[in-house]
Enzyme design. Structure first.
Site, short mmCIF file in Angstrom:
data_model
loop_
_atom_site.label_atom_id
_atom_site.label_comp_id
_atom_site.label_asym_id
_atom_site.label_seq_id
_atom_site.Cartn_x
_atom_site.Cartn_y
_atom_site.Cartn_z
N CYS A 46 0.82 -1.22 0.00
CA CYS A 46 0.00 0.00 0.00
C CYS A 46 0.85 1.26 0.00
CB CYS A 46 -0.94 -0.01 1.20
SG CYS A 46 -2.27 -1.22 1.06
N CYS A 102 14.76 6.15 -2.93
CA CYS A 102 13.31 6.01 -2.77
C CYS A 102 12.90 6.90 -1.60
CB CYS A 102 12.92 4.54 -2.54
SG CYS A 102 13.61 3.83 -1.05
#
Length: 379
Positions: free
Chosen positions: A196, A336
């Protein structure tokens, strides 16, 4: 004080709407009070599951969670408020549930659910509600429930879609229903299915699916209704469509013990090997000096739209296909949000293509925002 098979006058008043249902009645409420449920994860799914089980009067609820509350949780994890950011999820959830219903017992297990402690954690509970968001833990929960003879009420969510089922259900004839491995004998390849955090989730979806998951727990405990044993419920919030698929037992499914689930899911090989790193200060220096290097961002497009530091966007799921775009003759820095996905990307590129010039940005966007430029959102 009421005993375990009695309801006190305040409890009778509190649960009057349950007791008024002919098929449920006083006996159903007593079974809830006697019930013991372990909820693994108090996040998106765990929040509604815990709230509704506590409100319904499940007598003993266990909470397993090792994480702390983050700002990004508040879009869907309705157990928590802004005052809880940085606090233990398990402890905070426990306090909230006791405030909601003082007639029940709450056991807080502030720990990671692992193969070393799984069987010990679930042994004193009747039902396990799986609110986890990764494949290694889902398989671990399933296998532990099968070995311990516990019912596993499963749910998962992603973007607009949710799933619910009841695994290892004990039928009246003493047989057990299908388990998670009967439906998914093997996990998907690593990186194929984003979690998610990477793929996103509609904020209300955990509330919808988590409420269904709580409903299944209540049906299992009370014997009222027909649980989703042998069936997988699918919900798409975008189109508001539902499907129910049959799940059959697989004679080839054999569970004899708990295994290394990271290895089983194909992530252990890369997760433990260190990679070369640079700090955000090192990156800032390279930028200000005008050095010749390549900066690659392996997050998802929606994350890049929220915050970026000028890297070339190549999401982790497509990193192998885009290997030809990555330089081999100069320093390449991969980043990231936190440094975890970028480290995995580097290991993947090194293993598949033999890259030797890749460096992970330690701490990722989070470190850049904290130490270099506070105007960059950490979302």
């Amino acid at each position: 004080m009421a005993t375990n098979n009695q309801l006190s006058p305040p409890e009778l008043a509190r649960y009057a709407r349950h007791i008024a249902i002919p098929e449920f009645g006083l006996e159903g409420q007593k079974k809830l009070k006697e019930g013991k449920v372990l909820v693994i994860g108090s996040g998106g799914l765990g929040s509604p599951v815990l709230l509704y089980l506590a409100a319904a009067g499940v007598g003993t609820i266990g909470i397993v969670d090792f994480d702390v509350v983050d700002d990004s949780n508040l879009q869907r994890q309705v157990l928590f408020t802004v005052e809880d950011v940085g606090k233990s999820k398990a402890q905070t959830a426990g306090r909230r549930l006791k405030a909601l219903n003082p007639h029940i017992e709450i056991h807080v297990h502030e720990t990671r659910f692992t193969r070393e402690n799984a069987l010990d954690l679930i042994k004193d509970y009747d039902v396990v509600a799986d609110g986890t968001d990764n494949f290694p833990t889902r398989y671990l929960v399933n296998d532990a429930c099968v070995l311990a003879g516990k019912v596993n009420v499963y749910a998962s969510i992603f973007q607009f879609e949710g799933q619910v089922s009841v695994f290892n259900y004990l039928h009246e004839d003493g047989t057990r229903g299908p388990n998670y491995r009967d439906m998914f004998p093997e996990p998907p390849p690593p990186g194929l299915v984003p979690n998610c955090a990477e793929g996103g989730v509609l904020g209300v979806l955990p509330g919808i699916i988590g409420s269904m998951q709580a409903s299944e727990v209540i049906k299992v405990l009370t014997g009222v209704g027909e649980p989703l044993a042998g069936r997988l419920f699918l919900f798409d919030a975008a189109s508001f469509t539902t499907r129910i698929l049959k799940v059959h037992k697989n004679s080839d499914t054999k569970i004899t013990g708990l295994i290394d689930y990271d290895e089983f899911c194909g992530i252990a090989k890369t997760a433990d090997r260190p990679v070369k790193e640079v700090s955000v200060q090192d990156l800032y220096k390279l930028i200000t000096e005008g050095a010749d290097f390549q900066l690659i961002d392996v997050r998802e497009p929606h994350e890049y739209g929220i915050a970026n530091i000028g890297g070339e966007l190549i999401p982790l799921g497509s990193i192998s296909a885009a290997a030809g775009k990555i330089s081999r003759d100069k320093k390449v820095i991969v980043h990231c949000r936190s440094g975890v996905r970028s480290a995995n990307a580097i290991r993947q590129l090194e293993d598949e293509f033999g890259f030797e010039n890749l460096f992970n940005l330690k701490g990722g966007i989070l470190a850049w925002s904290k130490e270099i430029d506070a105007s960059v959102p950490t979302y």
